[in-house]
Design a protein around this motif. Structure first.
Motif: not given
Length: 324
Positions: A136-137, A139-140
């Motif tokens: 998620w880091r 992708a963020g």
């Protein structure tokens, strides 16, 4: 508090030290291939895991879209337009999905290179476990970078639209009666396109090592982009050259490998045992999977050089002399 301050101070000192040492782009490419050759099984397995789920549907959709577009050009009917648009949207979605998978593979490759440099056991499951844990880091940061680029391009498009409407609606210029306006708008559109390409290129270079900032240093999405831009600052042109070669050299090797594979299977195509398009797709898929780890490894080496300076070469040489 003091620990974080010491880490940031040490990081800044390492960054300044790396800036004072020019990046040897040719050596970076050579070392990337050497690392891949030393641990090709693990990196190739990582590429297969991440590339095939998106690569196969992409090749199928491209083939179908080519047939649909050819039918549209031949018939020029509204009925043929619907499947072409549907396939285009599907290809866009699959490409977006493939981009996330490529970032995931890059993160896994980065973790394997980092473990190898540190003398730790290099495990494929561990590398993908770290990539998934920090997904998620990653992708963020990817979405944030994409959003900033899109906003920049949208601003240029909005400027052109307002400029065009200002002339067309407010001033009521007769376009047909003043051909100079066409040339002016063409020049302005070309200039805006150049600016848009410059913005996009600058973003791609500045944020080239954001994946490594997440995996190696544990940065958050926005912090990883800032860290990448900080490392690249002062080495922009060499970083751009390294990124270009990390793209072009594997592409050249991909084309050679796909041509060789087609040459080997050409007798089967001639005899009608295999369709030509299938053979081409198979060659492209195999070539891409084989050489896609090289850019991921190369960008990781680039990150270490930008952060630690030329000491990365001695670390790599020591590990290569130390055995598999």
């Amino acid at each position: 508090m003091s620990t974080n301050l010491q880490r940031e101070t040490r990081s800044a000192d390492q960054t300044d030290s790396a800036r004072r040492r020019p990046l040897d782009v040719n050596r970076l490419i050579a070392q990337s291939f050497r690392i891949y050759w030393r641990r090709w099984r693990l990196h190739l397995a990582a590429a297969v895991i991440a590339q095939l789920p998106g690569l196969v549907p992409t090749l199928v959709l491209i083939s179908l879209l080519l047939d649909s577009t050819l039918g549209l050009l031949q018939t020029r009917s509204a009925e043929a337009l619907t499947p072409a648009l549907g396939l285009s949207v599907a290809l866009l979605l699959v490409s977006f999905f493939s981009a996330f998978l490529f970032v995931l593979m890059t993160a896994a490759a980065c973790q394997m290179v980092a473990d190898w440099l540190d003398g730790e056991p290099v495990l494929l499951l561990r590398a993908y476990g770290t990539a998934l844990r920090l997904f998620w880091r990653l992708a963020g940061a990817m979405l944030l970078a994409g959003l900033l680029v899109v906003l920049g391009l949208a601003a240029i498009a909005a400027f052109l639209a307002l400029f065009y409407l200002g002339f067309l609606v407010i001033l009521q210029i007769d376009l047909a009666g003043d051909p100079r306006f066409y040339w002016f708008m063409l020049a302005l559109t070309g200039l805006a396109s150049i600016v848009a390409c410059a913005v996009l290129t600058d973003a791609l270079v500045k944020w080239a090592v954001f994946v490594q900032a997440v995996i190696v240093e544990g940065r958050g999405p926005a912090e990883a982009l800032y860290r990448s831009a900080e490392l690249v600052r002062g080495n922009w042109w060499r970083t751009a050259g390294a990124m270009a070669l990390l793209l072009l050299v594997p592409l050249l090797l991909m084309s050679i490998l796909s041509s060789l594979s087609y040459g080997l299977l050409a007798p089967l195509v001639t005899r009608g045992m295999l369709p030509e398009r299938l053979v081409n797709s198979m060659g492209i898929a195999v070539a891409q999977v084989v050489f896609s780890p090289v850019p991921a490894i190369g960008v990781t080496v680039l990150f270490y050089h930008l952060r630690d300076g030329a000491s990365i070469w001695s670390r790599i040489d020591a590990r290569l002399r130390g055995g598999a």
